[in-house]
Design an enzyme around this catalytic site. Structure first.
Site, PDB file in Angstrom:
ATOM      1  N   ASN A  83      65.765 117.710 -25.815  1.00 48.89           N
ATOM      2  CA  ASN A  83      66.040 116.529 -26.147  1.00 48.89           C
ATOM      3  C   ASN A  83      66.190 116.017 -27.748  1.00 48.89           C
ATOM      4  O   ASN A  83      65.725 114.936 -27.918  1.00 48.89           O
ATOM      5  CB  ASN A  83      64.935 115.592 -25.498  1.00 48.89           C
ATOM      6  CG  ASN A  83      64.603 116.104 -23.989  1.00 48.89           C
ATOM      7  OD1 ASN A  83      63.747 116.684 -23.696  1.00 48.89           O
ATOM      8  ND2 ASN A  83      65.467 115.716 -23.435  1.00 48.89           N
ATOM      9  N   VAL A  90      66.151 112.604 -32.464  1.00 48.68           N
ATOM     10  CA  VAL A  90      65.565 112.774 -31.262  1.00 48.68           C
ATOM     11  C   VAL A  90      66.136 111.637 -30.186  1.00 48.68           C
ATOM     12  O   VAL A  90      66.533 110.561 -30.788  1.00 48.68           O
ATOM     13  CB  VAL A  90      63.956 112.335 -31.298  1.00 48.68           C
ATOM     14  CG1 VAL A  90      63.123 112.378 -30.373  1.00 48.68           C
ATOM     15  CG2 VAL A  90      63.418 113.281 -32.383  1.00 48.68           C
ATOM     16  N   CYS A  91      66.151 112.420 -28.928  1.00 45.68           N
ATOM     17  CA  CYS A  91      66.733 111.350 -27.949  1.00 45.68           C
ATOM     18  C   CYS A  91      65.680 111.022 -26.701  1.00 45.68           C
ATOM     19  O   CYS A  91      65.633 112.286 -25.908  1.00 45.68           O
ATOM     20  CB  CYS A  91      68.148 112.045 -27.218  1.00 45.68           C
ATOM     21  SG  CYS A  91      68.661 110.946 -26.039  1.00 45.68           S
ATOM     22  N   ILE A  92      64.894 109.990 -26.908  1.00 43.75           N
ATOM     23  CA  ILE A  92      64.069 109.952 -25.590  1.00 43.75           C
ATOM     24  C   ILE A  92      64.093 108.327 -25.187  1.00 43.75           C
ATOM     25  O   ILE A  92      64.664 107.565 -26.102  1.00 43.75           O
ATOM     26  CB  ILE A  92      62.532 110.164 -26.033  1.00 43.75           C
ATOM     27  CG1 ILE A  92      62.001 109.503 -27.515  1.00 43.75           C
ATOM     28  CG2 ILE A  92      62.339 111.688 -26.239  1.00 43.75           C
ATOM     29  CD1 ILE A  92      60.625 109.557 -27.589  1.00 43.75           C
TER      30      ILE A  92
END
Length: 167
Positions: A83, A90-92
Site C-alpha cells: 500500500n 502512502v495509499c490508504i
C-alpha cells in the site's frame, strides 16, 4: 493569509500540541522548517510485525483546505509495502479525497472525512503496516510477492528495516 488558511493553521497547531503533550506509541511528529503545513513523521515499526525495529521517516503535507481535504503522506525512508507506491507515497482509503470513488472500490465512508486527525491517520498507517491490503495495491510487485512469495517479501522488508535502523 485567508481565513481558511488561518483556521487550518490553528487546527494543525492544536493537533501538534496535543501529540507533543500526549505522545502516541508508534510515531512522533514535528514541523519541517517551522512550516505548519509540512510535518516530519517518524513511524516506528510495531512489535510482532515484519516492520518491528524499523525507523521510517515520512513527510506529511497538508493543504490549506485541511481538514476539508486530506494531507498526503510520503515515506522518505525506503519502504516496501503493497500500500505504498515505489516513490514512498502512502495509499490508504482515509487519505483519498472525500466522496464517492470513481472506480467504485471504496465507499464514501471509508475515504477522507474532516473528523480525522493526524493521530487517526498515523494510527491507520501503523495498522496498514501490519495488515496490508493486497486487493488494491499501490505497489504491484510488493502485493504480488506478499501473496505469491511471502518468504521473498519478508526478506525484502527485513532488509529495509535493517537499513532504516542504520540511518
Amino acid at each position: 493569509m485567508s481565513s481558511d488558511d488561518s483556521s487550518s493553521a490553528l487546527l494543525l497547531s492544536r493537533q501538534l500540541k496535543d501529540l507533543q503533550k500526549n505522545p502516541v506509541d508508534g510515531f512522533s511528529a514535528g514541523l519541517v522548517d517551522d512550516n505548519i503545513y509540512q510535518w516530519e513523521i517518524m513511524v516506528i515499526g510495531s512489535p510482532e510485525t515484519l516492520y518491528e525495529g524499523g525507523f521510517f521517516r515520512a513527510v506529511m503535507d497538508f493543504p490549506t483546505t485541511y481538514p476539508i481535504m486530506p494531507p498526503t503522506l510520503k515515506f522518505t525512508t525506503a519502504m516496501y509495502h503493497p500500500n505504498v507506491y515505489p516513490d514512498g507515497t502512502v495509499c490508504i482509503s482515509i487519505l483519498h479525497p472525500p466522496g464517492d470513488d470513481k472506480y467504485g472500490y471504496e465507499q464514501a465512508n471509508e475515504r477522507w472525512s474532516p473528523v480525522h486527525t493526524v493521530e487517526t491517520i498515523l494510527l491507520s498507517v501503523i495498522s496498514m503496516l501490519s495488515s496490508p491490503n493486497d486487493e488494491s495495491p499501490a505497489n504491484i510487485e510488493a502485493a504480488k510477492e506478499y501473496r505469491e512469495d511471502y518468504p521473498l517479501f519478508k526478506k525484502k522488508v527485513r532488509r529495509i528495516v535493517r537499513d532504516s535502523a542504520d540511518m
